[in-house]
Write an enzyme that holds these catalytic residues in place. Structure first.
Site, short mmCIF file in Angstrom:
data_model
loop_
_atom_site.label_atom_id
_atom_site.label_comp_id
_atom_site.label_asym_id
_atom_site.label_seq_id
_atom_site.Cartn_x
_atom_site.Cartn_y
_atom_site.Cartn_z
N CYS A 1 2.80 8.31 1.94
CA CYS A 1 3.23 7.32 2.93
C CYS A 1 3.64 6.05 2.19
O CYS A 1 2.86 5.46 1.44
CB CYS A 1 2.08 7.06 3.89
N GLU B 1 0.83 -1.20 0.00
CA GLU B 1 0.00 0.00 0.00
C GLU B 1 0.87 1.25 0.00
O GLU B 1 1.89 1.30 0.68
CB GLU B 1 -0.86 0.03 1.26
N CYS C 1 -2.76 1.40 8.58
CA CYS C 1 -1.66 0.63 8.01
C CYS C 1 -2.01 -0.84 7.75
O CYS C 1 -2.32 -1.59 8.66
CB CYS C 1 -0.52 0.75 9.01
N CYS D 1 -1.82 -2.68 14.73
CA CYS D 1 -1.50 -2.54 13.31
C CYS D 1 -1.88 -3.79 12.52
O CYS D 1 -1.55 -4.91 12.92
CB CYS D 1 -0.01 -2.27 13.18
N CYS E 1 4.95 -7.57 8.03
CA CYS E 1 5.88 -7.03 9.02
C CYS E 1 6.06 -8.03 10.15
O CYS E 1 5.11 -8.73 10.52
CB CYS E 1 5.34 -5.71 9.58
N CYS F 1 3.17 -4.96 16.15
CA CYS F 1 2.58 -3.93 17.02
C CYS F 1 1.08 -4.21 17.10
O CYS F 1 0.45 -4.51 16.08
CB CYS F 1 2.83 -2.53 16.47
S1 SF4 Z 1 3.36 -0.36 13.13
FE1 SF4 Z 1 2.84 -2.16 11.88
S2 SF4 Z 1 4.17 -2.01 10.13
FE2 SF4 Z 1 5.03 -0.63 11.68
S3 SF4 Z 1 6.53 -1.88 12.82
FE3 SF4 Z 1 4.60 -2.08 13.91
S4 SF4 Z 1 3.62 -3.93 13.04
FE4 SF4 Z 1 5.24 -3.29 11.64
#
Ligand code: SF4
Length: 373
Positions: free
Chosen positions: A117, A96, A355, A131, A124, A128
């Protein structure tokens, strides 16, 4: 997972590396500058449009390099302020890239300031808790060419929407490296991409208008502090004590605040006022008064700007966005301590622009077809 494409993306080449390839193939090195001119100043999408190059050279370039390492497959719009581009890579992976418009008084939205962005990985590994990008884990790093190509895709979209008076000027004002992936986990490819974007033969995009975000990778923050190019840094803090941060960001176990803050301080000392602390406000998780007070102390110590972001609901997660009253109370505490602070009323909330969400939905739609094969 490593992906080796049949042809290298042309956007991953520098002026020097392309000149070397051309020389090795018996071509004149000055052709490299002509190719870059077509790619970045005139922004053509095919080799055939490079009309001042001899046809055999165009054919050779087409054999060697991929001019379309990303394909724009879908756009989702939120009102007229946010466009989310879904891009497909050579191996079918989806990423994205988001265009965020900031309306300006007295001018139409087409002339508003635009921030792009950018993504750096497919998926990933950092997980987090707020996210969607991490929900399916990490698949692979983006190559330098795939990162640069995202910015060109944005140029194609914006140039079609608002033709430019001076074609060589980029079609956006700021870049934030905050899309899918942990940018500093793909350090070398990202730095190479940003240096290409910064080069006068490419988009000549000012380093001070580029912000690199991280969830807090301490060794790479120290490396970034040593870079000569002055990129900005945004650190996702989201908790002002280890206890709270750990609930939201698993990375805090590896690099707790007592390691993270000195690394960020090192960056701040070398790069001046180039630092932002990102803080997503989640009800009853990190929006308490004590967290605001501790966050103020950290921000003052680091001379950092604080960006508060009321939480975006993610399907499957129980957390909630705090009420406006709670948001304002938290903001008020920081302001009363003279912390430089803004609150971002999230644009794109209504198109799943948080995200990674759009990509996940598309992957899910594709799943039955893939399963039945
Ligand atoms: S916010 Fe999402 S994309 Fe960014 S490091 Fe954390 S898990 Fe990964």
């Amino acid at each position: 997972m490593k992906y080796t494409p049949e042809k290298k993306p042309i956007y991953g080449e520098t002026l020097d590396s392309l000149a070397q390839h051309l020389t090795a193939a018996g071509e004149k090195p000055f052709r490299a500058r002509q190719v870059m001119e077509w790619l970045y100043k005139r922004r053509v999408g095919s080799w055939d449009e490079m009309t001042n190059l001899p046809k055999p050279l165009r054919a050779w370039l087409a054999e060697q390099f991929d001019i379309q390492p990303t394909r724009h497959v879908l756009t989702k719009e939120a009102g007229d302020v946010t466009d989310k581009l879904l891009l497909q890579l050579g191996d079918g992976s989806l990423i994205e890239t988001v265009i965020i418009r900031v309306p300006q008084e007295g001018v139409g939205i087409e002339h508003s300031r635009k921030t792009v962005c950018v993504s750096t990985q497919v998926g990933c590994a950092y997980g987090c808790k707020f996210c969607a990008s991490g929900l399916d884990g990490w698949k692979r790093d983006l190559s330098t060419g795939e990162i640069v190509s995202q910015l060109l895709q944005v140029c194609f979209v914006e140039d079609a929407r608002t033709p430019r008076a001076r074609p060589e000027i980029p079609s956006f004002d700021n870049i934030v490296v905050m899309g899918m992936g942990e940018p500093l986990a793909n350090y070398d490819n990202l730095m190479a991409a940003l240096k290409i974007l910064n080069s006068d033969w490419a988009l000549h995009f000012g380093a001070r208008r580029i912000t690199v975000s991280t969830s807090g990778l301490v060794p790479q923050i120290k490396r970034l502090a040593d870079e000569k190019v002055q990129f900005r840094l945004a650190v996702s803090l989201h908790g002002a004590t280890n206890e709270v941060r750990q609930q939201i960001m698993p990375v805090n176990k590896k690099w707790p605040l007592e390691e993270l803050i000195p690394a960020v301080k090192l960056f701040a000392e070398k790069h001046g006022k180039m630092l932002t602390l990102e803080y997503i406000l989640i009800e009853d998780i990190n929006d308490m008064i004590e967290q605001a007070e501790r966050l103020a102390e950290i921000a003052i110590d680091l001379h950092a700007h604080v960006n508060l972001i009321p939480y975006n609901t993610v399907e499957g997660l129980p957390w909630k966005r705090p009420s406006l009253t709670r948001q304002n109370k938290f903001l008020g505490i920081l302001k009363s301590r003279n912390v430089s602070v803004t609150i971002r009323r999230e644009k794109g909330h209504d198109i799943n622009a948080a995200c990674g969400q759009l990509r996940l939905q598309e992957e899910e739609k594709r799943q039955p077809a893939a399963d039945s094969q």
